[in-house]
Design a protein around this motif. Sequence first.
Motif, short mmCIF file in Angstrom:
data_model
loop_
_atom_site.label_atom_id
_atom_site.label_comp_id
_atom_site.label_asym_id
_atom_site.label_seq_id
_atom_site.Cartn_x
_atom_site.Cartn_y
_atom_site.Cartn_z
N GLU A 1 5.84 -6.00 -7.55
CA GLU A 1 5.04 -5.76 -6.34
C GLU A 1 3.79 -6.64 -6.35
O GLU A 1 3.41 -7.23 -5.34
N HIS A 2 3.14 -6.74 -7.50
CA HIS A 2 1.94 -7.59 -7.61
C HIS A 2 2.31 -9.05 -7.35
O HIS A 2 1.60 -9.76 -6.63
N GLU A 3 3.41 -9.49 -7.92
CA GLU A 3 3.86 -10.88 -7.74
C GLU A 3 4.12 -11.17 -6.26
O GLU A 3 3.73 -12.21 -5.73
N ARG A 4 4.79 -10.25 -5.57
CA ARG A 4 5.08 -10.43 -4.14
C ARG A 4 3.79 -10.53 -3.33
O ARG A 4 3.62 -11.43 -2.51
N MET A 5 2.84 -9.64 -3.59
CA MET A 5 1.57 -9.65 -2.87
C MET A 5 0.78 -10.92 -3.15
O MET A 5 0.18 -11.50 -2.26
N ARG A 6 0.78 -11.34 -4.41
CA ARG A 6 0.04 -12.54 -4.79
C ARG A 6 0.62 -13.77 -4.10
O ARG A 6 -0.12 -14.62 -3.60
N LYS B 1 -2.96 -2.23 -15.69
CA LYS B 1 -4.15 -1.63 -15.09
C LYS B 1 -4.27 -0.19 -15.55
O LYS B 1 -3.29 0.53 -15.67
N SER B 2 -5.48 0.22 -15.78
CA SER B 2 -5.71 1.57 -16.29
C SER B 2 -5.48 2.62 -15.21
O SER B 2 -5.61 2.34 -14.02
N SER B 3 -5.16 3.81 -15.65
CA SER B 3 -5.00 4.92 -14.69
C SER B 3 -6.33 5.21 -14.02
O SER B 3 -6.37 5.63 -12.87
N MET B 4 -7.43 4.97 -14.73
CA MET B 4 -8.76 5.20 -14.15
C MET B 4 -9.00 4.26 -12.98
O MET B 4 -9.55 4.66 -11.95
N ALA B 5 -8.58 3.02 -13.10
CA ALA B 5 -8.74 2.06 -12.01
C ALA B 5 -7.97 2.55 -10.78
O ALA B 5 -8.47 2.48 -9.66
N LYS B 6 -6.78 3.07 -11.00
CA LYS B 6 -5.99 3.58 -9.89
C LYS B 6 -6.65 4.80 -9.25
O LYS B 6 -6.66 4.94 -8.03
N ILE B 7 -7.22 5.66 -10.08
CA ILE B 7 -7.91 6.85 -9.56
C ILE B 7 -9.11 6.44 -8.72
O ILE B 7 -9.37 7.01 -7.66
N ILE B 8 -9.83 5.43 -9.17
CA ILE B 8 -11.03 4.97 -8.44
C ILE B 8 -10.64 4.25 -7.16
O ILE B 8 -11.22 4.49 -6.11
N PHE B 9 -9.66 3.35 -7.24
CA PHE B 9 -9.32 2.53 -6.08
C PHE B 9 -8.47 3.23 -5.03
O PHE B 9 -8.53 2.89 -3.85
N PRO C 1 -8.55 6.12 -3.33
CA PRO C 1 -9.20 6.61 -2.11
C PRO C 1 -9.82 5.48 -1.27
O PRO C 1 -9.97 5.61 -0.06
N LEU C 2 -10.16 4.39 -1.91
CA LEU C 2 -10.83 3.29 -1.21
C LEU C 2 -9.86 2.32 -0.55
O LEU C 2 -10.07 1.90 0.59
N ILE C 3 -8.80 1.95 -1.28
CA ILE C 3 -7.91 0.89 -0.77
C ILE C 3 -6.43 1.25 -0.80
O ILE C 3 -5.60 0.47 -0.38
N GLY C 4 -6.10 2.43 -1.32
CA GLY C 4 -4.70 2.81 -1.42
C GLY C 4 -4.06 2.22 -2.66
O GLY C 4 -4.63 1.37 -3.33
N LEU C 5 -2.87 2.68 -2.97
CA LEU C 5 -2.18 2.19 -4.17
C LEU C 5 -1.37 0.93 -3.93
O LEU C 5 -1.07 0.19 -4.84
N ARG C 6 -0.98 0.69 -2.69
CA ARG C 6 -0.19 -0.52 -2.39
C ARG C 6 -1.17 -1.65 -2.05
O ARG C 6 -1.31 -2.05 -0.91
N ASN C 7 -1.85 -2.14 -3.08
CA ASN C 7 -2.88 -3.14 -2.94
C ASN C 7 -2.83 -4.06 -4.14
O ASN C 7 -2.54 -3.61 -5.25
#
Length: 85
Positions: free
Chosen positions: A50-55, A26-34, A36-42
């Motif tokens: 971490e992605h595998e565990r959440m999925r 995932k791009s750093s820009m996606a992280k910058i955008i998301f 404030p909206l959803i947090g980084l642990r998403n």
Amino acid sequence: ADRLVVSNPEWISESFHRQNESNYVKSSMAKIIFKPLIGLRNLLVAEGAEHERMRRMLNPAFHHSNVRSTIPLIVDRTRRRTVSI
């Protein structure tokens, strides 16, 4: 920014296959955008283990029997919304 739109079903399947996750960072820009909206642990911005565990935690909710049971609700809400437009 460069963008790539994939419409070939085989390529889409390839990009979502878990064995290829390291190829799709995932791009750093996606992280910058998301952030404030959803947090980084998403799931949308998580990567690797971490992605595998959440999925895995979300998988049961998207089992066909669970999704099938929501179809009447989705159809009803869609009809209501389109009538109001």
